[in-house]
Design an enzyme around this catalytic site. Structure first.
Site, short mmCIF file in Angstrom:
data_model
loop_
_atom_site.label_atom_id
_atom_site.label_comp_id
_atom_site.label_asym_id
_atom_site.label_seq_id
_atom_site.Cartn_x
_atom_site.Cartn_y
_atom_site.Cartn_z
N GLY A 32 0.81 -1.22 0.00
CA GLY A 32 0.00 0.00 0.00
C GLY A 32 0.84 1.26 0.00
O GLY A 32 0.54 2.21 0.71
N THR A 34 2.69 4.20 -2.75
CA THR A 34 2.14 4.96 -3.87
C THR A 34 1.68 4.00 -4.97
O THR A 34 0.61 4.17 -5.56
CB THR A 34 3.19 5.93 -4.44
N ALA A 35 2.49 2.98 -5.24
CA ALA A 35 2.15 2.04 -6.31
C ALA A 35 0.86 1.28 -6.00
O ALA A 35 -0.03 1.17 -6.85
CB ALA A 35 3.30 1.06 -6.53
N GLU A 68 8.69 12.96 -4.16
CA GLU A 68 7.87 14.17 -4.07
C GLU A 68 7.76 14.93 -5.37
O GLU A 68 6.93 15.79 -5.51
CB GLU A 68 8.47 15.08 -2.99
N ALA A 69 8.64 14.59 -6.32
CA ALA A 69 8.61 15.34 -7.58
C ALA A 69 7.97 14.47 -8.65
O ALA A 69 8.19 13.27 -8.72
CB ALA A 69 10.03 15.71 -7.99
N LYS A 97 5.20 22.49 -10.43
CA LYS A 97 6.56 22.26 -10.90
C LYS A 97 6.61 22.49 -12.41
O LYS A 97 5.84 21.89 -13.14
CB LYS A 97 6.98 20.82 -10.55
N THR A 356 10.84 10.12 -12.50
CA THR A 356 10.08 9.27 -13.42
C THR A 356 9.40 8.07 -12.77
O THR A 356 8.65 7.35 -13.43
CB THR A 356 11.01 8.75 -14.54
N ILE A 358 7.01 7.67 -10.30
CA ILE A 358 5.56 7.70 -10.17
C ILE A 358 4.94 7.63 -11.57
O ILE A 358 3.92 6.99 -11.79
CB ILE A 358 5.08 8.94 -9.38
P1 FAD Z 1 6.79 1.23 -1.04
O1 FAD Z 1 6.48 2.65 -0.77
O2 FAD Z 1 8.03 0.67 -0.42
O3 FAD Z 1 5.56 0.39 -0.56
C1 FAD Z 1 5.64 -1.00 -0.32
C2 FAD Z 1 4.38 -1.47 0.36
O4 FAD Z 1 4.46 -2.87 0.50
C3 FAD Z 1 4.17 -0.90 1.74
O5 FAD Z 1 2.80 -0.60 1.94
C4 FAD Z 1 4.58 -2.04 2.65
O6 FAD Z 1 3.93 -2.00 3.90
C5 FAD Z 1 4.13 -3.22 1.82
N1 FAD Z 1 4.81 -4.46 2.18
C6 FAD Z 1 6.10 -4.81 1.96
N2 FAD Z 1 6.35 -6.03 2.48
C7 FAD Z 1 5.19 -6.45 3.04
C8 FAD Z 1 4.80 -7.63 3.75
N3 FAD Z 1 5.64 -8.61 4.02
N4 FAD Z 1 3.53 -7.71 4.17
C9 FAD Z 1 2.62 -6.71 3.92
N5 FAD Z 1 2.94 -5.59 3.26
C10 FAD Z 1 4.21 -5.46 2.84
N6 FAD Z 1 9.51 8.85 -7.41
C11 FAD Z 1 9.05 9.94 -8.05
O7 FAD Z 1 8.16 9.83 -8.89
N7 FAD Z 1 9.57 11.17 -7.76
C12 FAD Z 1 10.58 11.35 -6.90
O8 FAD Z 1 10.99 12.47 -6.66
C13 FAD Z 1 11.13 10.21 -6.27
N8 FAD Z 1 12.17 10.30 -5.42
C14 FAD Z 1 12.72 9.17 -4.89
C15 FAD Z 1 13.88 9.24 -4.11
C16 FAD Z 1 14.48 8.09 -3.61
C17 FAD Z 1 15.73 8.18 -2.83
C18 FAD Z 1 13.86 6.82 -3.84
C19 FAD Z 1 14.46 5.58 -3.27
C20 FAD Z 1 12.72 6.75 -4.59
C21 FAD Z 1 12.15 7.91 -5.14
N9 FAD Z 1 11.02 7.83 -5.95
C22 FAD Z 1 10.55 8.96 -6.56
C23 FAD Z 1 10.34 6.57 -6.16
C24 FAD Z 1 9.09 6.52 -5.28
O9 FAD Z 1 9.44 6.67 -3.94
C25 FAD Z 1 8.38 5.19 -5.46
O10 FAD Z 1 8.22 4.94 -6.83
C26 FAD Z 1 7.02 5.21 -4.85
O11 FAD Z 1 7.07 5.63 -3.53
C27 FAD Z 1 6.37 3.85 -4.92
O12 FAD Z 1 6.88 2.96 -4.02
P2 FAD Z 1 6.17 1.54 -3.87
O13 FAD Z 1 4.74 1.77 -3.61
O14 FAD Z 1 6.55 0.72 -5.05
O15 FAD Z 1 6.91 0.90 -2.62
#
Ligand code: FAD
Length: 515
Positions: A32, A34-35, A68-69, A97, A356, A358
Site C-alpha cells: 500500500g 504509492t504504487a 515528491e517530484a 513544478k 520518473t 511515479i
Molecule cells: P513502497 O512505498 O516501499 O511500498 C511497499 C508497500 O508494500 C508498503 O505498503 C509495505 O507496507 C508493503 N509491504 C512490503 N512487504 C510487506 C509484507 N511482508 N507484508 C505486507 N505488506 C508489505 N519517485 C518519483 O516519482 N519522484 C521522486 O521524486 C522520487 N524520489 C525518490 C527518491 C528516492 C531516494 C527513492 C528511493 C525513490 C524515489 N522515488 C521517486 C520513487 C518513489 O518513492 C516510489 O516509486 C514510490 O514511492 C512507490 O513505491 P512503492 O509503492 O513501489 O513501494
C-alpha cells in the site's frame, strides 16, 4: 437447474447475481505505497462491478516514504480518476513544478533548466534548435531557454493555469499523503484494505500464485496478483524468482539520504538538482516544508560523509531524522509473469533524477487496465505488457545516463568514471546525431520528447557542429525578427503571471489535514 427455476422460492434475478458474483475476478494487491494505492484507485474506479479488489499492507513495515517530484503526465492520471486538482493540492499542500534546475552538472558553477515546456517554434523539417544555432552564429540569439515560456516562468517564480496558451506543469507533493488520498477513492469504489504482514506467498498447483498467507493466520486467495511490495518484491521475485537486470554499471548511485526541512524561501515552481562530488542533492518545495535528499555512490562516498554533507548543505531547520535508503538501479527481467504483475519499486528503479518513478507506476497501471484479462491470463497479453514496459524503461534509462555521462567535470573520481564509462549504443547514437547537426528524433511512444533531449544535451554542454540548411533560408534580419518575436511573447506572457506563492494561496491554500 432450469427445470426447477420456476419453483425456486427466490426470484431468478438473484440467482443471476449469485452466478455473476462468483465470476468476479479476485484481484489482490500486495503493498500500500504509492504504487499499491495508485493501482487500487484506478482498478476500483473502472472495474468495481466485475472485480473484487483486496489490498494488503503492513503498518509495521511502512512505505519507502520518499518521492515528491512528478512530471506532467500525473495531471492526466488525476483527471482520469476524476480528482479535483485544487482539492488534491490543498490536501497534499502541493506546489506546481515547471521543470528541474540542474546545478553543477556540466561544470561546477554551471546551471541550466530542463523545463516541461516547448522551446521556440519548430519547422516540420527541423526543430527550433537549428534556427537558434543559426542565430547564435550570427550573434543575435540569447540562451536557448530564453525562448521557453515555462522556463522563464520558473526562473521568475511565477505560475498560473493558462488554458489557451497552455503551460505544462507537474506537482511537488507529499507522496505518502497522495497514497492516502487515493486510498479514499479506492475504498469508495469497493477496494477492501487488509492490514497485516504477508508471511508467505503460496503457489497453486499450476505454478501460479494462489494466495497470500498473513502472519495472523488468515489467507487471501486471488486470481490476479499485483506486486506493489516495493524493493522487497515479495511476489515477483520472492515467490516467482523473476530476476533483476542490474544497471549499476551505467547508473552507479546506490544510496540516498532524505530529510525534511522548514522552508526558508517561498516555494519555487521547480525542483533543484545540485550535483556534488559523488552524486547529487535534491531540493523540493512543498507549501509547508521542503524535501531534501542526497543521492550518492557508495563506492565514492561513505554514508557518514554523505550525511554530513547533506546536513551541511541544506537550508532551514530539520523537521525529520535523516533516513538512509539503499537501492540498486535496474529493472525486473519481466514485469508480468504468470498471474503476477509488478508495479512500482518491485519492478525496478532507475533513480530519481528526472522524477520518473511515479510516472512509470502510472504507465504500468494504465497498461494493466488496457490489457486487463477477462478470463485466465494469456501469453500474448503478458508478452505485449513486458515489451511495452521494457521499451519505455530503457529510453528513460538512457535519458538519465545522459546527465551523468555528458559532463565536463573531471574534478572527482566519480565524475571521471561517469564521463568515460561505456554507454548504451542507442544513447551513443543519439549523442552523435545531435553533435553533428543538432538532430533529435523521438522514438515511438518514448516518454521524453525532442525538446527534453535538446534541452539536456545543450544544457550538458553538447553544442551541435552544424544545423539544418533550412535555417539558412532566412535572411539575418528574418532570423533576428523571428527570435525576438518569440522572446517578446514569452516575456509578455510571463510578466502577466502572478507569483507562484500567491497563486498557490488563492488556488489551493494548504488545508489542515492529517493525511
Ligand atoms: P513502497 O512505498 O516501499 O511500498 C511497499 C508497500 O508494500 C508498503 O505498503 C509495505 O507496507 C508493503 N509491504 C512490503 N512487504 C510487506 C509484507 N511482508 N507484508 C505486507 N505488506 C508489505 N519517485 C518519483 O516519482 N519522484 C521522486 O521524486 C522520487 N524520489 C525518490 C527518491 C528516492 C531516494 C527513492 C528511493 C525513490 C524515489 N522515488 C521517486 C520513487 C518513489 O518513492 C516510489 O516509486 C514510490 O514511492 C512507490 O513505491 P512503492 O509503492 O513501489 O513501494
Amino acid at each position: 437447474g432450469c427445470q426447477c427455476a420456476g419453483l425456486s422460492p427466490r426470484p431468478a434475478g438473484s440467482l443471476r447475481i449469485m452466478t455473476e458474483a462468483r465470476k468476479k475476478k479476485r484481484v489482490v494487491i500486495a503493498g500500500g505505497g504509492t504504487a499499491g494505492w495508485m493501482t487500487a484507485a484506478a482498478m476500483g474506479k473502472v472495474l468495481e462491478k466485475v472485480c473484487d479488489v483486496t489490498l494488503v499492507e503492513s503498518d509495521a513495515i511502512g512505505t519507502v516514504g520518499v518521492g515528491e517530484a512528478t512530471i506532467p503526465t500525473l495531471v492526466t492520471y488525476n483527471r482520469l480518476l476524476g480528482i479535483d486538482e485544487a482539492q488534491l493540492m490543498s490536501a497534499l499542500r502541493a506546489t506546481f513544478k515547471l521543470g528541474i534546475a540542474f546545478e553543477n552538472w556540466t561544470d561546477v558553477g554551471h546551471r541550466y533548466i530542463h523545463s516541461f515546456g516547448i522551446t521556440g517554434k519548430d519547422h516540420w523539417t527541423a526543430g527550433f534548435q537549428h534556427f537558434w544555432r543559426r542565430g547564435r552564429e550570427l550573434g543575435v540569439a540569447g540562451e536557448f531557454g530564453d525562448y521557453c515560456l515555462e522556463l522563464i516562468a520558473a526562473e521568475q517564480e511565477r505560475f498560473k493555469h493558462l488554458p489557451d496558451l497552455g503551460l505544462n506543469y507537474a506537482y511537488h507533493l507529499d507522496a505518502t499523503a497522495y497514497a492516502g488520498f487515493l486510498r479514499e477513492i479506492a475504498e469508495r469504489h469497493g477496494v477492501v484494505r487488509r492490514e497485516g504482514k504477508i508471511r508467505e506467498v503460496r503457489r497453486a498447483e499450476d505454478g501460479d500464485i494462489g494466495s497470500l498467507f498473513l502472519e495472523d493466520g488468515s489467507e487471501i486467495a486471488g486470481d490476479l496478483f499485483v506486486d506493489c511490495t516495493g524493493f522487497r518484491a515479495l511476489l515477483i521475485d520472492g515467490a516467482l524468482g523473476v530476476g533483476y537486470e542490474d544497471w549499476s554499471h551505467w547508473l552507479p548511485c546506490d544510496r540516498a539520504i532524505a530529510v525534511q526541512t522548514a522552508s526558508v524561501h517561498p516555494p519555487r515552481p521547480y525542483t533543484r538538482s545540485i550535483a556534488h562530488e559523488a552524486g547529487w542533492r535534491w531540493q523540493i518545495p512543498l507549501q509547508h516544508r521542503t524535501g531534501n535528499g542526497t543521492v550518492y555512490c557508495s563506492r565514492y562516498m561513505s554514508d557518514d560523509e554523505a550525511r554530513g554533507k547533506l546536513l551541511g548543505d541544506i537550508e532551514g531547520e530539520c523537521l525529520s531524522e535523516p533516513r538512509l535508503l539503499r537501492f540498486r538501479t535496474g529493472t525486473r527481467r519481466a514485469h508480468w509473469h504468470r498471474n503476477c504483475i509488478a508495479i512500482g519499486l518491485s519492478s525496478g528503479f532507475i533513480e530519481p533524477l528526472e522524477s520518473t518513478s511515479i510516472h512509470m507506476i502510472q504507465r504500468s497501471v494504465m497498461r494493466l487496465m488496457q490489457m486487463f484479462p477477462r478470463e485466465g491470463v494469456h501469453q500474448p497479453d503478458i508478452d505485449e505488457f513486458n515489451r511495452q514496459t521494457a521499451y519505455e524503461i530503457e529510453h528513460i534509462r538512457d535519458f538519465i545516463i545522459l546527465h551523468y555521462h555528458l559532463t565536463n567535470r573531471t574534478d572527482t573520481p566519480f565524475w571521471r568514471h561517469c564521463r568515460t564509462m561505456d554507454i548504451p549504443d542507442g544513447l551513443r547514437h543519439r549523442m552523435a546525431l545531435f553533435q553533428q547537426a543538432g538532430r533529435v528524433f523521438r522514438a515511438n511512444d518514448e516518454l521524453f520528447a525532442e525538446n527534453s533531449w535538446t534541452q539536456v544535451m545543450l544544457g550538458q554542454g553538447l553544442m551541435p557542429q552544424s544545423h539544418h540548411p533550412v535555417a539558412d533560408v532566412m535572411t539575418e534580419a528574418e532570423v533576428t525578427r523571428f527570435l525576438s518575436y518569440i522572446t517578446e511573447n514569452v516575456n509578455k506572457t510571463v510578466a502577466g503571471l502572478p507569483m507562484h506563492q500567491d497563486y498557490l494561496g488563492s488556488y489551493c491554500p494548504a488545508t489542515k489535514s492529517d493525511l
